[in-house]
Each structure stands twice: as structure tokens, then as C-alpha cells.
Design a protein around this motif. Structure first.
Motif, PDB file in Angstrom:
ATOM      1  N   ARG A 121       0.832  -1.208   0.000  1.00 36.13           N
ATOM      2  CA  ARG A 121       0.000   0.000   0.000  1.00 36.13           C
ATOM      3  C   ARG A 121       0.863   1.253   0.000  1.00 36.13           C
ATOM      4  NH1 ARG A 121      -3.031  -2.738   3.679  1.00 36.13           N
ATOM      5  NH2 ARG A 121      -2.096  -1.615   5.411  1.00 36.13           N
ATOM      6  N   HIS A 122       1.914   1.236   0.800  1.00 37.69           N
ATOM      7  CA  HIS A 122       2.784   2.411   0.877  1.00 37.69           C
ATOM      8  C   HIS A 122       3.507   2.635  -0.456  1.00 37.69           C
ATOM      9  CE1 HIS A 122       5.164   5.559   2.609  1.00 37.69           C
ATOM     10  NE2 HIS A 122       6.274   4.970   2.195  1.00 37.69           N
ATOM     11  N   ALA A 123       3.905   1.561  -1.125  1.00 40.47           N
ATOM     12  CA  ALA A 123       4.572   1.700  -2.414  1.00 40.47           C
ATOM     13  C   ALA A 123       3.618   2.283  -3.456  1.00 40.47           C
ATOM     14  CB  ALA A 123       5.099   0.350  -2.881  1.00 40.47           C
ATOM     15  N   ARG A 124       2.353   1.922  -3.365  1.00 35.68           N
ATOM     16  CA  ARG A 124       1.389   2.390  -4.359  1.00 35.68           C
ATOM     17  C   ARG A 124       0.798   3.752  -4.016  1.00 35.68           C
ATOM     18  NH1 ARG A 124      -4.014  -0.729  -6.538  1.00 35.68           N
ATOM     19  NH2 ARG A 124      -4.425   0.731  -8.201  1.00 35.68           N
ATOM     20  N   PHE A 125       0.444   3.975  -2.756  1.00 36.32           N
ATOM     21  CA  PHE A 125      -0.262   5.195  -2.351  1.00 36.32           C
ATOM     22  C   PHE A 125       0.535   6.073  -1.395  1.00 36.32           C
ATOM     23  CE2 PHE A 125      -3.575   1.903  -2.974  1.00 36.32           C
ATOM     24  CZ  PHE A 125      -4.191   2.460  -4.079  1.00 36.32           C
ATOM     25  N   GLY A 126       1.786   5.781  -1.166  1.00 38.61           N
ATOM     26  CA  GLY A 126       2.560   6.484  -0.139  1.00 38.61           C
ATOM     27  C   GLY A 126       2.987   7.884  -0.520  1.00 38.61           C
ATOM     28  N   ALA A 127       2.949   8.243  -1.799  1.00 35.67           N
ATOM     29  CA  ALA A 127       3.370   9.572  -2.221  1.00 35.67           C
ATOM     30  C   ALA A 127       2.321  10.166  -3.143  1.00 35.67           C
ATOM     31  CB  ALA A 127       4.707   9.486  -2.959  1.00 35.67           C
ATOM     32  N   LEU A 128       2.250  11.479  -3.115  1.00 36.54           N
ATOM     33  CA  LEU A 128       1.320  12.175  -4.002  1.00 36.54           C
ATOM     34  C   LEU A 128       1.863  12.155  -5.425  1.00 36.54           C
ATOM     35  CD1 LEU A 128       0.519  15.294  -1.816  1.00 36.54           C
ATOM     36  CD2 LEU A 128      -0.961  13.336  -2.259  1.00 36.54           C
ATOM     37  N   PRO A 129       0.993  12.191  -6.414  1.00 39.68           N
ATOM     38  CA  PRO A 129       1.472  12.245  -7.802  1.00 39.68           C
ATOM     39  C   PRO A 129       2.149  13.589  -8.077  1.00 39.68           C
ATOM     40  CG  PRO A 129      -0.908  12.414  -7.733  1.00 39.68           C
ATOM     41  CD  PRO A 129      -0.455  12.125  -6.332  1.00 39.68           C
ATOM     42  N   GLU A 130       2.895  13.638  -9.162  1.00 38.72           N
ATOM     43  CA  GLU A 130       3.565  14.885  -9.516  1.00 38.72           C
ATOM     44  C   GLU A 130       2.533  15.975  -9.777  1.00 38.72           C
ATOM     45  OE1 GLU A 130       6.515  14.767 -12.555  1.00 38.72           O
ATOM     46  OE2 GLU A 130       7.087  12.726 -12.017  1.00 38.72           O
ATOM     47  N   ARG A 131       2.895  17.195  -9.457  1.00 36.58           N
ATOM     48  CA  ARG A 131       1.987  18.321  -9.633  1.00 36.58           C
ATOM     49  C   ARG A 131       1.859  18.659 -11.117  1.00 36.58           C
ATOM     50  NH1 ARG A 131       1.437  23.491  -6.006  1.00 36.58           N
ATOM     51  NH2 ARG A 131       0.042  24.628  -7.339  1.00 36.58           N
ATOM     52  N   ILE A 132       0.637  18.955 -11.546  1.00 37.75           N
ATOM     53  CA  ILE A 132       0.361  19.331 -12.923  1.00 37.75           C
ATOM     54  C   ILE A 132      -0.013  20.810 -12.932  1.00 37.75           C
ATOM     55  CG2 ILE A 132      -1.121  18.946 -14.915  1.00 37.75           C
ATOM     56  CD1 ILE A 132      -1.511  16.090 -13.916  1.00 37.75           C
ATOM     57  N   ARG A 133       0.664  21.578 -13.771  1.00 37.71           N
ATOM     58  CA  ARG A 133       0.379  23.004 -13.855  1.00 37.71           C
ATOM     59  C   ARG A 133      -0.965  23.217 -14.540  1.00 37.71           C
ATOM     60  NH1 ARG A 133       5.173  25.658 -16.946  1.00 37.71           N
ATOM     61  NH2 ARG A 133       4.132  24.405 -18.502  1.00 37.71           N
ATOM     62  N   PRO A 134      -1.719  24.240 -14.145  1.00 38.16           N
ATOM     63  CA  PRO A 134      -3.013  24.507 -14.801  1.00 38.16           C
ATOM     64  C   PRO A 134      -2.865  24.772 -16.299  1.00 38.16           C
ATOM     65  CG  PRO A 134      -2.854  25.737 -12.759  1.00 38.16           C
ATOM     66  CD  PRO A 134      -1.517  25.094 -12.982  1.00 38.16           C
ATOM     67  N   GLU A 135      -1.738  25.343 -16.718  1.00 34.28           N
ATOM     68  CA  GLU A 135      -1.526  25.605 -18.141  1.00 34.28           C
ATOM     69  C   GLU A 135      -1.471  24.309 -18.937  1.00 34.28           C
ATOM     70  OE1 GLU A 135       1.022  26.763 -15.905  1.00 34.28           O
ATOM     71  OE2 GLU A 135      -0.070  28.601 -15.529  1.00 34.28           O
ATOM     72  N   ASP A 136      -1.045  23.227 -18.296  1.00 34.97           N
ATOM     73  CA  ASP A 136      -0.938  21.948 -18.981  1.00 34.97           C
ATOM     74  C   ASP A 136      -2.264  21.199 -19.057  1.00 34.97           C
ATOM     75  OD1 ASP A 136       1.752  22.470 -19.299  1.00 34.97           O
ATOM     76  OD2 ASP A 136       2.337  21.310 -17.535  1.00 34.97           O
ATOM     77  N   THR A 137      -3.281  21.679 -18.356  1.00 35.10           N
ATOM     78  CA  THR A 137      -4.559  20.978 -18.331  1.00 35.10           C
ATOM     79  C   THR A 137      -5.578  21.581 -19.293  1.00 35.10           C
ATOM     80  OG1 THR A 137      -5.403  22.348 -16.527  1.00 35.10           O
ATOM     81  CG2 THR A 137      -4.241  20.339 -15.917  1.00 35.10           C
ATOM     82  N   VAL A 138      -5.232  22.688 -19.955  1.00 44.05           N
ATOM     83  CA  VAL A 138      -6.166  23.382 -20.833  1.00 44.05           C
ATOM     84  C   VAL A 138      -5.705  23.227 -22.273  1.00 44.05           C
ATOM     85  CG1 VAL A 138      -7.167  25.610 -21.434  1.00 44.05           C
ATOM     86  CG2 VAL A 138      -6.736  25.044 -19.051  1.00 44.05           C
ATOM     87  N   GLU A 139      -6.617  22.854 -23.134  1.00 43.77           N
ATOM     88  CA  GLU A 139      -6.326  22.773 -24.555  1.00 43.77           C
ATOM     89  C   GLU A 139      -7.107  23.876 -25.257  1.00 43.77           C
ATOM     90  OE1 GLU A 139      -6.884  19.752 -28.344  1.00 43.77           O
ATOM     91  OE2 GLU A 139      -7.289  19.058 -26.323  1.00 43.77           O
ATOM     92  N   GLU A 140      -6.395  24.720 -25.974  1.00 41.72           N
ATOM     93  CA  GLU A 140      -7.043  25.824 -26.664  1.00 41.72           C
ATOM     94  C   GLU A 140      -7.109  25.528 -28.152  1.00 41.72           C
ATOM     95  OE1 GLU A 140      -5.167  29.516 -25.877  1.00 41.72           O
ATOM     96  OE2 GLU A 140      -5.337  29.317 -23.717  1.00 41.72           O
TER      97      GLU A 140
END
Length: 59
Positions: free
Chosen positions: A16-35
């Protein structure tokens, strides 16, 4: 408790710790928008001459 009883719990905890022990990498808001444009550009819209009414109605 014996060593044999705690091993499955420790293994499950480690898994469980190996799978859920760390938060995922941060994603910038600019990378989540497609224009992309809502419509294709129309060259007829850019052909408007604001002085055309002078030629049509005043001459």
C-alpha cells in the motif's frame, strides 16, 4: 503474535505504501487546458470595409 502472523500485514502495508505512499507529480493549470478555435476562420468576415456605406449611400 508470532512472526508468521505479522508478515502478511507488513507485506500488505508495504505494498500500500509503495502504491499510495506519495502524491502524484503536480500538474500546472496551463498543462490541463487545450485551446483551439471554436470555428474556422472565415476570410469573408475580414473583408468588411467600414467606409463602404459612404460609397453606397453618399455618392
Amino acid at each position: 503474535m508470532t512472526r508468521e502472523e505479522t508478515t502478511p500485514t507488513d507485506a500488505a502495508e508495504a505494498l500500500r505504501h509503495a502504491r499510495f505512499g506519495a502524491l502524484p507529480e503536480r500538474i500546472r493549470p496551463e498543462d490541463t487546458v487545450e485551446e483551439k478555435p471554436a470555428t474556422l476562420p472565415d476570410p469573408a468576415n475580414d473583408a468588411y470595409n467600414p467606409d463602404e456605406w459612404l460609397i453606397r449611400y453618399c455618392l
